[in-house]
Design an enzyme around this catalytic site. Structure first.
Site, PDB file in Angstrom:
ATOM      1  N   LYS A  13       1.011  -1.213   0.080  1.00  0.00           N
ATOM      2  CA  LYS A  13       0.366   0.239  -0.231  1.00  0.00           C
ATOM      3  C   LYS A  13       0.633   1.121   0.058  1.00  0.00           C
ATOM      4  O   LYS A  13       0.849   1.966  -0.528  1.00  0.00           O
ATOM      5  CB  LYS A  13      -1.072   0.467   1.167  1.00  0.00           C
ATOM      6  CG  LYS A  13      -1.600  -0.829   1.707  1.00  0.00           C
ATOM      7  CD  LYS A  13      -2.118  -1.291   2.085  1.00  0.00           C
ATOM      8  CE  LYS A  13      -2.553  -0.970   3.611  1.00  0.00           C
ATOM      9  NZ  LYS A  13      -1.738  -2.566   4.513  1.00  0.00           N
ATOM     10  N   ARG A  88      -9.270   0.548   9.876  1.00  0.00           N
ATOM     11  CA  ARG A  88      -8.159  -0.547  10.153  1.00  0.00           C
ATOM     12  C   ARG A  88      -9.469  -1.356  10.783  1.00  0.00           C
ATOM     13  O   ARG A  88      -9.544  -2.877  10.735  1.00  0.00           O
ATOM     14  CB  ARG A  88      -7.433  -0.632  10.643  1.00  0.00           C
ATOM     15  CG  ARG A  88      -5.554  -1.171   9.957  1.00  0.00           C
ATOM     16  CD  ARG A  88      -4.462  -0.840  10.367  1.00  0.00           C
ATOM     17  NE  ARG A  88      -3.686  -1.437  10.319  1.00  0.00           N
ATOM     18  CZ  ARG A  88      -2.345  -1.076  10.065  1.00  0.00           C
ATOM     19  NH1 ARG A  88      -2.570   0.586   9.313  1.00  0.00           N
ATOM     20  NH2 ARG A  88      -1.132  -1.407   9.328  1.00  0.00           N
ATOM     21  N   ARG A 122      11.923  -6.576   4.074  1.00  0.00           N
ATOM     22  CA  ARG A 122      11.380  -5.146   4.272  1.00  0.00           C
ATOM     23  C   ARG A 122      12.330  -4.206   5.074  1.00  0.00           C
ATOM     24  O   ARG A 122      12.184  -4.790   5.945  1.00  0.00           O
ATOM     25  CB  ARG A 122      10.295  -4.801   4.415  1.00  0.00           C
ATOM     26  CG  ARG A 122       9.653  -3.519   4.183  1.00  0.00           C
ATOM     27  CD  ARG A 122       8.372  -2.837   4.298  1.00  0.00           C
ATOM     28  NE  ARG A 122       7.532  -3.043   5.628  1.00  0.00           N
ATOM     29  CZ  ARG A 122       6.679  -2.694   5.472  1.00  0.00           C
ATOM     30  NH1 ARG A 122       6.118  -1.993   4.700  1.00  0.00           N
ATOM     31  NH2 ARG A 122       5.403  -3.327   7.024  1.00  0.00           N
ATOM     32  N   ARG A 155      12.013  -2.490  10.725  1.00  0.00           N
ATOM     33  CA  ARG A 155      10.633  -2.358  12.114  1.00  0.00           C
ATOM     34  C   ARG A 155      10.727  -3.317  12.624  1.00  0.00           C
ATOM     35  O   ARG A 155      10.395  -4.207  12.722  1.00  0.00           O
ATOM     36  CB  ARG A 155       9.484  -2.001  10.797  1.00  0.00           C
ATOM     37  CG  ARG A 155       9.252  -0.578  10.241  1.00  0.00           C
ATOM     38  CD  ARG A 155       8.261  -0.665   9.224  1.00  0.00           C
ATOM     39  NE  ARG A 155       6.573  -1.081   9.674  1.00  0.00           N
ATOM     40  CZ  ARG A 155       5.646  -1.378   9.099  1.00  0.00           C
ATOM     41  NH1 ARG A 155       5.390  -0.607   8.364  1.00  0.00           N
ATOM     42  NH2 ARG A 155       4.389  -0.793  10.273  1.00  0.00           N
ATOM     43  N   ARG A 166      -0.302  -8.558  13.641  1.00  0.00           N
ATOM     44  CA  ARG A 166      -0.685  -7.934  12.350  1.00  0.00           C
ATOM     45  C   ARG A 166      -1.876  -8.936  11.574  1.00  0.00           C
ATOM     46  O   ARG A 166      -2.456  -8.292  11.257  1.00  0.00           O
ATOM     47  CB  ARG A 166       0.418  -7.683  11.922  1.00  0.00           C
ATOM     48  CG  ARG A 166       1.202  -6.667  13.200  1.00  0.00           C
ATOM     49  CD  ARG A 166       2.591  -5.532  12.480  1.00  0.00           C
ATOM     50  NE  ARG A 166       2.549  -4.801  11.424  1.00  0.00           N
ATOM     51  CZ  ARG A 166       3.304  -4.763  10.115  1.00  0.00           C
ATOM     52  NH1 ARG A 166       4.676  -5.452  10.230  1.00  0.00           N
ATOM     53  NH2 ARG A 166       3.247  -4.186   9.270  1.00  0.00           N
TER      54      ARG A 166
END
Ligand code: AMP
Length: 209
Positions: A13, A88, A122, A155, A166
């Protein structure tokens, strides 16, 4: 245009949003980035949300809604925006209805295997927030951002334990938004598996531009 980008963590996203802001000339509003900036600044908001975010859970609705409401009242987003990571929960979506009229919701469709592959590799720039990937989108110099020279890091919530949490949170609390917006005729599905350039093409098609 007023858009929501909906999808699991790691669906791409934020990466598409960076391209889409140039195409549509609108601002990206990423609640995750706002929270991370608050954590880096050690502001009262940052102190409040750090542990929650690191563990992969959601920040409470009241805090998040107040933040977005304030942001959407600003001049630069009156003609359009991309909401990346908000709403969310159904409660957040219902609150959004009271202060803005969304035109389209882009649903990033990707299997869990794709999410795990993306999040596992990532890396993010600490300074400008740009996303890299150890295999698909490496920085030219190791650990240095191509765009601003900032330090690249992993992260805390991309660690495997937090990623599982998550995904669980996404399925339980966020995925119901797919039907919520589909039932209103606002949803456009987009295959989030290809590389970003192909997704840009599909995104434009989805918007009819
Ligand atoms: P993101 O960068 O969108 O993956 O968001 C990182 C983290 O910030 C999430 O895992 C949540 O802990 C928190 N967060 C971001 N957006 C929201 C939201 N709309 N509601 C609650 N928590 C959020």
């Amino acid at each position: 245009m007023k858009l929501i980008f909906l999808g699991p963590p790691g669906a791409g996203k934020g990466t598409l949003a960076l391209k889409a802001v140039e195409i549509l000339k609108v601002e990206q509003i990423s609640t995750g980035s706002i929270f991370r900036a608050a954590i880096a600044a050690k502001s009262p908001l940052g102190v409040k949300v750090k542990e929650i975010i690191d563990s992969g859970k959601l920040v409470d609705d009241d805090t998040t809604i107040a933040l977005v409401k304030e942001r959407l009242a600003m001049d630069d987003v009156q003609k359009g925006y991309i909401l990346d990571g908000f709403p969310r929960t159904i409660v957040q979506a219902q609150a959004l209805d009271t202060f803005s009229v969304v035109e389209k919701v882009i649903n990033f469709d990707i299997p869990d295997s794709g999410v795990l592959e993306r999040l596992g590799g990532r890396r993010v720039c600490r300074k400008c927030g740009y996303n890299f990937h150890l295999i698909f989108n490496k920085p030219a110099k190791e650990n240095i951002c191509d765009h601003c020279g900032g330090e690249i890091y992993t992260r805390d919530d991309d660690r495997p334990e937090a990623v599982q949490k998550r995904l669980e949170v996404y399925r339980k609390q966020t995925a119901p938004l797919i039907d919520f917006y589909r039932n209103r005729g606002l949803l456009q599905d987009i295959d989030a598996r290809p590389m970003v350039d192909e997704i840009v093409v599909n995104f434009k098609k989805a918007l009819g531009i």
